[in-house]
Scaffold this motif. Structure first.
Motif, PDB file in Angstrom:
ATOM      1  N   GLU A 138       0.833  -1.207   0.000  1.00 42.53           N
ATOM      2  CA  GLU A 138       0.000   0.000   0.000  1.00 42.53           C
ATOM      3  C   GLU A 138       0.877   1.270   0.000  1.00 42.53           C
ATOM      4  N   VAL A 139       1.940   1.254   0.770  1.00 44.18           N
ATOM      5  CA  VAL A 139       2.926   2.347   0.749  1.00 44.18           C
ATOM      6  C   VAL A 139       4.193   1.715   0.160  1.00 44.18           C
ATOM      7  N   PRO A 140       4.374   1.833  -1.155  1.00 42.94           N
ATOM      8  CA  PRO A 140       5.387   1.018  -1.841  1.00 42.94           C
ATOM      9  C   PRO A 140       6.803   1.584  -1.770  1.00 42.94           C
ATOM     10  N   GLY A 141       7.741   0.729  -2.154  1.00 42.71           N
ATOM     11  CA  GLY A 141       9.116   1.166  -2.316  1.00 42.71           C
ATOM     12  C   GLY A 141       9.233   2.071  -3.538  1.00 42.71           C
ATOM     13  N   TYR A 142      10.285   2.852  -3.591  1.00 45.72           N
ATOM     14  CA  TYR A 142      10.465   3.813  -4.680  1.00 45.72           C
ATOM     15  C   TYR A 142      11.961   4.052  -4.859  1.00 45.72           C
ATOM     16  N   VAL A 143      12.327   4.670  -5.963  1.00 47.81           N
ATOM     17  CA  VAL A 143      13.732   4.969  -6.220  1.00 47.81           C
ATOM     18  C   VAL A 143      14.011   6.400  -5.763  1.00 47.81           C
ATOM     19  N   PRO A 144      14.764   6.570  -4.696  1.00 49.94           N
ATOM     20  CA  PRO A 144      14.994   7.926  -4.192  1.00 49.94           C
ATOM     21  C   PRO A 144      15.875   8.750  -5.132  1.00 49.94           C
ATOM     22  N   VAL A 171      18.433  11.779  -4.788  1.00 50.74           N
ATOM     23  CA  VAL A 171      19.174  12.366  -3.670  1.00 50.74           C
ATOM     24  C   VAL A 171      19.517  13.831  -3.893  1.00 50.74           C
ATOM     25  N   ARG A 172      20.193  14.384  -2.910  1.00 49.06           N
ATOM     26  CA  ARG A 172      20.516  15.812  -2.856  1.00 49.06           C
ATOM     27  C   ARG A 172      21.009  16.412  -4.157  1.00 49.06           C
ATOM     28  N   GLY A 173      22.004  15.758  -4.771  1.00 49.53           N
ATOM     29  CA  GLY A 173      22.585  16.306  -6.000  1.00 49.53           C
ATOM     30  C   GLY A 173      21.686  16.147  -7.225  1.00 49.53           C
ATOM     31  N   GLY A 174      20.533  15.463  -7.072  1.00 48.74           N
ATOM     32  CA  GLY A 174      19.609  15.265  -8.188  1.00 48.74           C
ATOM     33  C   GLY A 174      19.732  13.894  -8.843  1.00 48.74           C
ATOM     34  N   GLY A 175      20.706  13.098  -8.407  1.00 44.81           N
ATOM     35  CA  GLY A 175      20.887  11.759  -8.986  1.00 44.81           C
ATOM     36  C   GLY A 175      19.916  10.753  -8.389  1.00 44.81           C
ATOM     37  N   LYS A 176      19.578   9.774  -9.223  1.00 46.33           N
ATOM     38  CA  LYS A 176      18.715   8.684  -8.745  1.00 46.33           C
ATOM     39  C   LYS A 176      19.576   7.639  -8.074  1.00 46.33           C
ATOM     40  N   MET A 177      19.095   7.065  -6.998  1.00 46.76           N
ATOM     41  CA  MET A 177      19.806   5.938  -6.406  1.00 46.76           C
ATOM     42  C   MET A 177      19.632   4.707  -7.292  1.00 46.76           C
ATOM     43  N   HIS A 178      20.466   3.694  -7.066  1.00 46.98           N
ATOM     44  CA  HIS A 178      20.410   2.480  -7.890  1.00 46.98           C
ATOM     45  C   HIS A 178      19.794   1.322  -7.116  1.00 46.98           C
ATOM     46  N   VAL A 179      18.853   1.679  -6.249  1.00 43.82           N
ATOM     47  CA  VAL A 179      18.088   0.684  -5.484  1.00 43.82           C
ATOM     48  C   VAL A 179      16.645   1.172  -5.399  1.00 43.82           C
ATOM     49  N   ARG A 180      15.761   0.238  -5.093  1.00 46.05           N
ATOM     50  CA  ARG A 180      14.394   0.609  -4.750  1.00 46.05           C
ATOM     51  C   ARG A 180      14.307   0.516  -3.233  1.00 46.05           C
ATOM     52  N   MET A 181      13.860   1.563  -2.592  1.00 46.82           N
ATOM     53  CA  MET A 181      13.942   1.686  -1.133  1.00 46.82           C
ATOM     54  C   MET A 181      12.573   1.788  -0.487  1.00 46.82           C
ATOM     55  N   LEU A 182      12.470   1.193   0.681  1.00 42.63           N
ATOM     56  CA  LEU A 182      11.291   1.408   1.529  1.00 42.63           C
ATOM     57  C   LEU A 182      11.765   1.499   2.966  1.00 42.63           C
ATOM     58  N   CYS A 183      11.443   2.603   3.613  1.00 38.92           N
ATOM     59  CA  CYS A 183      11.807   2.763   5.018  1.00 38.92           C
ATOM     60  C   CYS A 183      10.630   2.347   5.887  1.00 38.92           C
ATOM     61  N   GLY A 220      15.970  11.413   1.362  1.00 40.38           N
ATOM     62  CA  GLY A 220      17.163  11.444   0.516  1.00 40.38           C
ATOM     63  C   GLY A 220      17.591  12.846   0.109  1.00 40.38           C
ATOM     64  N   LYS A 221      16.730  13.829   0.332  1.00 42.13           N
ATOM     65  CA  LYS A 221      17.076  15.213   0.002  1.00 42.13           C
ATOM     66  C   LYS A 221      17.738  15.916   1.182  1.00 42.13           C
ATOM     67  N   THR A 222      17.251  15.598   2.394  1.00 40.22           N
ATOM     68  CA  THR A 222      17.770  16.291   3.591  1.00 40.22           C
ATOM     69  C   THR A 222      18.720  15.407   4.392  1.00 40.22           C
ATOM     70  N   TYR A 223      18.724  14.112   4.092  1.00 42.83           N
ATOM     71  CA  TYR A 223      19.496  13.128   4.864  1.00 42.83           C
ATOM     72  C   TYR A 223      19.067  13.117   6.331  1.00 42.83           C
ATOM     73  N   ARG A 282       6.889  10.786   4.278  1.00 41.05           N
ATOM     74  CA  ARG A 282       7.824  10.716   3.154  1.00 41.05           C
ATOM     75  C   ARG A 282       7.776  12.030   2.370  1.00 41.05           C
ATOM     76  N   SER A 283       8.293  13.079   2.981  1.00 41.85           N
ATOM     77  CA  SER A 283       8.083  14.412   2.409  1.00 41.85           C
ATOM     78  C   SER A 283       8.901  14.654   1.141  1.00 41.85           C
ATOM     79  N   ASP A 284       9.888  13.813   0.849  1.00 44.94           N
ATOM     80  CA  ASP A 284      10.647  13.964  -0.395  1.00 44.94           C
ATOM     81  C   ASP A 284      10.039  13.149  -1.522  1.00 44.94           C
ATOM     82  N   TYR A 285       8.951  12.416  -1.229  1.00 43.75           N
ATOM     83  CA  TYR A 285       8.402  11.548  -2.276  1.00 43.75           C
ATOM     84  C   TYR A 285       6.896  11.682  -2.449  1.00 43.75           C
ATOM     85  N   ASP A 286       6.098  11.125  -1.534  1.00 47.40           N
ATOM     86  CA  ASP A 286       4.648  11.128  -1.780  1.00 47.40           C
ATOM     87  C   ASP A 286       3.817  11.617  -0.597  1.00 47.40           C
TER      88      ASP A 286
END
Ligand code: SIN
Ligand code: MN
Length: 205
Positions: A33-39, A41-53, A60-63, A69-73
């Motif tokens: 229902e709350v799925p994983g996503y590709v973060p 990060v700060r510099g604008g690059g995509k991570m190379h994993v699908r993440m779920l916290c 991933g923007k503020t570390y 999940r204010s940087d995503y949805d």
């Protein structure tokens, strides 16, 4: 096996039936229902994993960690399942440490998944200063894992994390650099029916 003071590689920690059960939970969570996503990060690059916290969300923007999940949805982070918390406690104890995990970062690596060399240093100052360990559990395809020193320029050791392995780094090893250079595709135990790799890192904020 002690890799460095405070860092332990527990090979084959989880028997296949326990691996299967955790793979089932990881799949359900990451496709849930709350799925994983590709973060991104700060510099604008995509991570190379699908993440779920779980338990707390790593932004991933503020570390920083947050409940939403204010940087995503803008959705609320799903809770940490008690079976994950119990597993972390049990594995830390096997390495002679204590961990009362309140969050997990679940990552899925496909055949091209990787993660650059970094430190886990976004948990509370208190947790870091106390050297409260991070417990990592690997499921599925083997990963080539790098483990270095507390400074980026220090030499790194490469080791293979296979399905069912646990890796614990706490005390003087808590801030050591680490990363994943590549996934060895097709190496997951067939019983798991998994292509790719799940990694859980359990932490105490
Ligand atoms: C991480 O450092 O957060 C993940 C490590 C791993 O996938 O083994
Ligand atoms: Mn890490």
């Amino acid at each position: 096996m002690e890799i460095a003071p405070g860092a332990f590689h527990l090979k084959g920690y989880l028997p296949i039936e326990r691996q299967r059960a955790f793979v089932g939970s990881c799949r359900a969570l990451i496709e849930g229902e709350v799925p994983g996503y590709v973060p991104v990060v700060r510099g604008g690059g995509k991570m190379h994993v699908r993440m779920l916290c779980l338990g707390r969300h790593w932004n991933g923007k503020t570390y920083r960690y947050e409940p939403i999940r204010s940087d995503y949805d803008q959705r609320e982070v799903p809770p940490l399942p008690s079976a994950f918390r119990d597993l972390a406690c049990e594995i830390a104890a096997s390495a002679g440490m204590t961990l009362d995990a309140d969050l997990c970062i679940l990552n899925y690596y496909d055949a091209d998944g990787r993660m650059g060399l970094h430190q886990d240093k976004d948990e509370s100052e208190r947790s870091l200063a106390a050297g409260v360990p991070v417990v990592s559990v690997s499921l599925g395809d083997t990963a080539r894992f790098l483990f270095g020193g507390v400074r980026r320029r220090e030499p790194v050791e490469a080791l293979l994390l296979e399905s069912g392995d646990a890796f614990v780094f706490g005390g003087p090893a808590r801030l050591r650099y680490h990363g994943v250079t590549r996934i060895v595709s097709g190496t997951a135990p067939p019983e798991l029916g998994l292509s790719g790799r799940f990694n859980l890192t359990l932490r105490q904020y």
